[in-house]
Design a protein around this motif. Structure first.
Motif, PDB file in Angstrom:
ATOM      1  N   GLY A 182      64.594   1.686  70.336  1.00 10.75           N
ATOM      2  CA  GLY A 182      63.783   3.110  70.260  1.00 10.75           C
ATOM      3  C   GLY A 182      64.822   4.221  70.658  1.00 10.75           C
ATOM      4  N   ARG A 183      64.301   5.429  70.671  1.00 11.87           N
ATOM      5  CA  ARG A 183      65.280   6.570  70.945  1.00 11.87           C
ATOM      6  C   ARG A 183      65.065   6.831  72.389  1.00 11.87           C
ATOM      7  N   PRO A 184      66.368   7.016  72.909  1.00 12.35           N
ATOM      8  CA  PRO A 184      66.428   7.327  74.256  1.00 12.35           C
ATOM      9  C   PRO A 184      65.773   8.826  74.763  1.00 12.35           C
ATOM     10  N   ASP A 185      65.633   9.737  73.909  1.00 12.98           N
ATOM     11  CA  ASP A 185      65.177  10.756  74.309  1.00 12.98           C
ATOM     12  C   ASP A 185      63.406  10.769  74.252  1.00 12.98           C
ATOM     13  N   MET A 186      62.847   9.399  73.922  1.00 19.48           N
ATOM     14  CA  MET A 186      61.414   9.509  73.960  1.00 19.48           C
ATOM     15  C   MET A 186      60.973   9.168  75.468  1.00 19.48           C
TER      16      MET A 186
ATOM     17  N   PHE B  68      61.460   6.597  80.867  1.00 16.36           N
ATOM     18  CA  PHE B  68      60.566   6.078  81.863  1.00 16.36           C
ATOM     19  C   PHE B  68      60.990   4.786  82.576  1.00 16.36           C
ATOM     20  N   THR B  69      61.257   3.724  81.482  1.00 15.80           N
ATOM     21  CA  THR B  69      61.724   2.515  81.771  1.00 15.80           C
ATOM     22  C   THR B  69      63.072   2.470  82.445  1.00 15.80           C
ATOM     23  N   LYS B  70      63.961   3.191  81.960  1.00 10.81           N
ATOM     24  CA  LYS B  70      65.241   3.467  82.509  1.00 10.81           C
ATOM     25  C   LYS B  70      65.135   3.812  83.998  1.00 10.81           C
ATOM     26  N   ASN B  71      64.463   4.987  84.186  1.00 14.14           N
ATOM     27  CA  ASN B  71      64.238   5.557  85.526  1.00 14.14           C
ATOM     28  C   ASN B  71      63.521   4.512  86.385  1.00 14.14           C
ATOM     29  N   ILE B  72      62.494   3.736  86.065  1.00 11.61           N
ATOM     30  CA  ILE B  72      61.890   2.787  86.983  1.00 11.61           C
ATOM     31  C   ILE B  72      62.473   1.832  87.303  1.00 11.61           C
ATOM     32  N   ILE B  73      63.570   1.245  86.580  1.00 10.31           N
ATOM     33  CA  ILE B  73      64.070   0.021  86.737  1.00 10.31           C
ATOM     34  C   ILE B  73      65.407   0.649  87.747  1.00 10.31           C
ATOM     35  N   GLU B  74      65.889   1.789  87.583  1.00 11.30           N
ATOM     36  CA  GLU B  74      67.004   2.431  88.487  1.00 11.30           C
ATOM     37  C   GLU B  74      66.242   2.998  89.491  1.00 11.30           C
ATOM     38  N   GLY B  75      65.136   2.931  89.873  1.00 10.91           N
ATOM     39  CA  GLY B  75      64.616   3.812  91.009  1.00 10.91           C
ATOM     40  C   GLY B  75      64.661   5.192  91.171  1.00 10.91           C
ATOM     41  N   THR B  76      64.805   5.802  90.012  1.00 11.60           N
ATOM     42  CA  THR B  76      65.164   7.214  89.614  1.00 11.60           C
ATOM     43  C   THR B  76      63.617   7.800  89.604  1.00 11.60           C
TER      44      THR B  76
END
Length: 321
Positions: free
Chosen positions: A188-192, A197-205
């Motif tokens: 998918g598109r990183p701007d979606m 959400f997935t990136k930030n949840i995994i990274e704790g952001t």
């Protein structure tokens, strides 16, 4: 086997559709400008995946480059053209309006002119659910009035529909516009939102949750989308004016906060949330009436949000290690 041009082939939907078409026996040429709106490496990786298909070829062509596009059409004699090349993003259109004029209007008229001078059996192009604006009539049906867009992106998509209708009327180009509703899935598109959400949840952001998570979106899994698009290829409109628009969505809207909760459960980690008011250009709800597409090709989206997000998270973890 049909000879099909897919513009925006390095994009999210373009990648999945090109792969589906090749696997189903079509000869596909993909073109893309490979711009830097988001990570170019992700786009290149999609193209590298597609190069494994025996019926796929790629050229780095920008649809705004009329001479190059015209030469391509004249040389290749495509049976079908699927235009997915566009500058995407509602919020970005507020900040960088001219990018949307270039790609979504000038680029699209170049496609229409190329199809006019090099006749095709079917032109399919991407419109958007955003053209419905903040309509309070739900579900959204193709016969609803769509003359009150709330973002420039939506306005360009409405313009595409009007431009395409005029060319179908003047030159008999069989044309189908597809109003996409929040497509998601692997690659998918990183701007979606679901991607960040997935990136930030995994990274704790922390994640920004606009409208306090109350907006509804008709999230539609990409595999359901491309199967319907593939079926449409051979079903060009045959009316006196050979033009139509179709909603292509899941017909099951999900509240954003419920979507986030599902994602948290799949990842196994709670999101840190920053609750914010609605952003300019956003709409409260999207909800597709897909009766028309069901009658045309038997469209029945079958991927629920839990399965679709699980597939995305699995891909995300593998791709980003």
């Amino acid at each position: 086997m049909q000879k099909i041009l897919v513009t925006g082939a390095a994009g999210f939907i373009g990648y999945h559709l090109s792969s589906w078409l090749c696997k189903n026996g079509h000869q596909v040429m993909g073109i893309d400008s490979l711009n830097n709106y988001y990570d170019v490496n992700l786009k290149l990786d999609r193209i590298n995946q597609l190069r494994r298909e025996s019926h796929f070829s790629f050229r780095p062509v920008n649809i705004c480059d009329k001479p190059e596009l015209d030469a391509l059409f004249a040389a290749q004699k495509f049976d079908v053209v699927i235009n997915l090349a566009a500058q995407a993003g509602v919020r970005n259109s507020i900040e960088k309006p001219y990018a949307y004029i270039d790609s979504n209007l000038i680029g699209f008229i170049n496609i229409l002119e190329a199809c006019r001078h090099n006749p095709v059996k079917h032109l399919i192009f991407a419109s958007s659910s955003s053209i419905y604006g903040n309509s309070d009539r739900i579900p959204f049906s193709e016969d609803h009035i769509t003359d009150a867009p709330v973002s420039l992106y939506a306005a360009t998509k409405k313009a595409n529909e009007l431009m395409a209708h005029s060319y179908a009327h003047l030159y008999g180009i069989p044309t189908t516009g597809l109003r996409f509703f929040t497509v998601y899935g692997p690659w998918g598109r990183p701007d979606m939102a679901y991607f960040s959400f997935t990136k930030n949840i995994i990274e704790g952001t922390p994640i920004n949750v606009y409208n306090h998570g109350n907006q509804m979106r008709d999230f539609t899994y990409v595999d359901d989308i491309v199967e319907a698009m593939g079926a449409l290829v051979s079903k060009a409109p045959e009316h006196n004016i050979p033009f139509r628009v179709c909603n292509i969505g899941n017909h099951q809207p999900v509240r954003l906060m419920d979507f986030i909760n599902t994602l948290e459960n799949i990842i196994g980690k709670e999101a840190k949330k920053i609750m914010l008011p609605r952003q300019s250009g956003d709409v409260d709800a999207t909800y597709a009436d897909v009766t028309k597409l069901t009658h045309l090709v038997g469209f029945q989206p079958k991927t629920d949000i839990e399965e679709g997000l699980s597939q995305f998270v699995n891909w995300y973890k593998k791709y980003y290690q």
